[in-house]
Design an enzyme around this catalytic site. Structure first.
Site, PDB file in Angstrom:
ATOM      1  N   SER A   1      -6.139  -7.733  17.295  1.00 40.06           N
ATOM      2  CA  SER A   1      -6.457  -6.676  18.259  1.00 40.06           C
ATOM      3  C   SER A   1      -5.304  -6.528  19.255  1.00 40.06           C
ATOM      4  O   SER A   1      -4.151  -6.373  18.835  1.00 40.06           O
ATOM      5  CB  SER A   1      -7.783  -7.013  18.947  1.00 40.06           C
TER       6      SER A   1
ATOM      7  N   ASP B   1     -14.220  -2.010  10.592  1.00 45.04           N
ATOM      8  CA  ASP B   1     -13.709  -1.962  11.966  1.00 45.04           C
ATOM      9  C   ASP B   1     -13.465  -0.509  12.350  1.00 45.04           C
ATOM     10  O   ASP B   1     -12.551   0.128  11.833  1.00 45.04           O
ATOM     11  CB  ASP B   1     -12.412  -2.776  12.051  1.00 45.04           C
TER      12      ASP B   1
ATOM     13  N   HIS C   1     -14.922  -4.800  14.168  1.00 46.75           N
ATOM     14  CA  HIS C   1     -13.725  -5.346  14.814  1.00 46.75           C
ATOM     15  C   HIS C   1     -13.841  -6.854  15.035  1.00 46.75           C
ATOM     16  O   HIS C   1     -12.861  -7.587  14.928  1.00 46.75           O
ATOM     17  CB  HIS C   1     -13.521  -4.627  16.142  1.00 46.75           C
TER      18      HIS C   1
END
Lengths: 384, 384
Positions: free
Chosen positions: A150, A324, A357
């Site tokens: 991320s 995600d 995610h």
């Protein structure tokens, strides 16, 4: 079990920031796991995302429940094997877990007030420069790998571009070359919830003895929705009502309330919000979401990501997760394509995990297998 | 140009609600367009979604900018042609646009206080029962069609199930058979933002002379994100910075601020939030989002939607939009499949419009063409 020991280093020289401001002096909190080999070829830097810290792996002595945030990935015998690699976790500037941040004393304040809202805006690139200075102090010139998920993946990209000669491999998980309008929109709503909480006091809530918990709770609830996939939310919570004792065979009825918890998903989100508001700093939340918004290496190249990534010299591994929707696989593919345009060495795995995610933090055998074999080939390269 | 005239009818008999509570007496605000034919076979009821009202079409006399919310769909020569059909728009109970709602006097209050948070929870089915009573007063036994988008589509479904003998056609646009966990989650965050605003005062803010605008703004910003597709947000806003004068050839720089508007999408969302907070009632927001949460016709049938829809007798038209991630096409297909399981007459169009959930309010020739031809075949059936 790996026992972790938090460390800290003080830096006296000012750090010039991308914004033009600077931080006059600062501390960086970090942890290391494993042993740096004599050739200093086995260092791996792990970069953290929004609400994590330098405590990547292991537990603190006497605190059984203090596992690091990527303990399933980093440790002895783990995919990033600390029996072979010397792994460094570092807390970013502006965070609230040990490195200098908004709740620390502002050296420019005549009466020793904390920074609060005056903490300067920091970017992914600023963090990377500070991390490089930390490595200098640790005597590490070259990283075998820099790795993150991320926002941490954005730091790995920035490393490859700002210090191409200091990075052998960049491992970029569940990341993106920049935020979309929708990503920015979610960040903005979270920030507005915090900033408009009357307890925020323009960012100087510390001196009022309050915390803008209402805003932090809302921010976390919004964030949490975007971390999970629709599928996993339906599998885990669906339309289940909050559990109460129901007689066998009887269908549980609605309570018909607008304010009480009715559905399990509500209970879960409120719990996540409460927990977060108890430990996270509001100004840090603003700073870190802004660092996400601002990251955009292609910007200086007229939006051309291939041109931006041409500076990189390292090998890349990119991993994305099919479910995600925050940083969808398409965003990782943009990076892969831009690297291939420039004939860079890049491997890419798109993992069909159901968790959205959040999958980058979870233990998926296919995902961990890809990372493991990447680090095995790296070990063969650097541990001679 | 169609000139609309708001009307209202008072109902003295208590309305029993699904929750077990009742509303002792109430007003329903409504508008009608076109003429009821002598056989009374051409009535069409339009049901509204979250923030709309009975003002479906036309403008108010002397107010050029007062178009109804579905004015592109309903009017003379429009897909729902008011030269042929008698169209009724009705404001739902608990709303803030004319029908009895939280800001009206509670007849059970000894000192004439408004309902506020004491307004009873109303469901989609409660609204439909009230709409049926309005039709009784208007002398309309059978609807040629009931039609709505999003939450309005849920009302159309409920009509087909609660009054199967009173509906010829149900037109269900951009809707779903119930909310997913993620849908509920977004509603819950919006509600928490409102309820935890200190100006909410437990729902009794009216007597404090304040409005929980902070919460309403956040609620609207969250809602707005879910109404738009990622694609249309990127096309419309992307990563554009807030417009300022930039010299030709010069690249506009970031301002590096956590609280100021930096990106266009932020400016847009703040504007939408401000506008909404100026006119929408906070208690109404709670009530309407809860009506969405609770709607689940399959619930009484152990989750079996086919069994639930078996009661319907009308023909159905369902329309969904490919980029709608709030009520994705898959949710409409569930309804289509359940109807086909029971050999019901159903048409379905999946429109490849870029606008996300909002597409149901916009003027798309394919979408409007499908609705137009459906109403033309209906006209051939009922206007003999």
């Amino acid at each position: 079990m790996l026992v972790a020991t938090p460390q800290s280093l003080h830096f006296d020289a000012p750090l010039a920031l991308q914004s033009g401001a600077s931080i006059r002096q600062y501390d960086l909190a970090f942890e290391t796991y494993g042993t740096l080999n004599s050739a200093k070829t086995n260092a791996v830097l792990i970069c953290h995302a929004l609400n994590a810290s330098h405590h990547v792996a292991g537990v603190y002595a006497g605190q059984a429940k203090s596992e690091g945030w990527w303990d399933n990935m980093v440790g002895p015998g783990k995919p990033v094997d600390t029996d072979r690699f010397f792994v460094i976790g570092v807390n970013n500037l502006g965070s609230c877990f040990g490195s200098t941040g908004p709740m620390h004393a502002n050296p420019d304040s005549p009466d020793g007030q904390v920074y609060g809202a005056d903490f300067p805006v920091v970017t992914v690139e600023d963090w990377v420069h500070a991390q490089a200075l930390l490595l200098d102090r640790l005597g590490i010139r070259t990283l075998a790998a820099v790795m993150g998920g991320s926002l941490g993946g954005m730091q790995a990209i920035a490393w490859a571009l700002l210090y191409p000669e200091r990075v052998r491999r960049a491992v970029v998980v569940a990341s993106a070359p920049n935020l979309t309008a929708e990503n920015i929109a979610f960040n903005e709503v979270a920030r507005r919830a915090i900033v408009t909480d009357p307890d925020f006091h323009g960012g100087n809530f510390y001196r009022h003895g309050v915390v803008p918990k209402r805003g932090l709770r809302i921010a976390r609830m919004i964030g949490h929705i975007t971390y999970l996939s629709d599928d996993v939310m339906n599998a885990k919570f669906g339309r289940q009502l909050r559990s109460t004792v129901v007689q066998a065979g009887a269908s549980q009825d609605y309570r018909y309330s607008t304010q009480d918890v009715e559905f399990q998903i509500e209970s879960y989100l409120r719990y996540q919000g409460d927990k977060f508001a108890d430990y996270f700093d509001a100004n840090t939340y603003l700073l870190i979401t802004r660092a996400l918004d601002y990251f955009d290496p292609a910007r200086a190249f007229g939006g051309n990501l291939s041109h931006a990534l041409a500076r990189a010299r390292c090998k890349f591994l990119l991993v994305s997760f099919v479910t995600d929707w925050r940083f969808a696989p398409a965003r990782s593919r943009e990076i892969v394509k831009a690297l291939l345009d420039k004939q860079r060495d890049v491997s890419y795995a798109e993992i069909d995990a159901p968790h959205g995610h959040d999958a980058f933090l979870l233990d998926d055998p296919r995902y961990h297998g890809v990372v493991r074999s990447h680090f095995e080939s790296l070990a063969a390269e650097v541990l001679v």
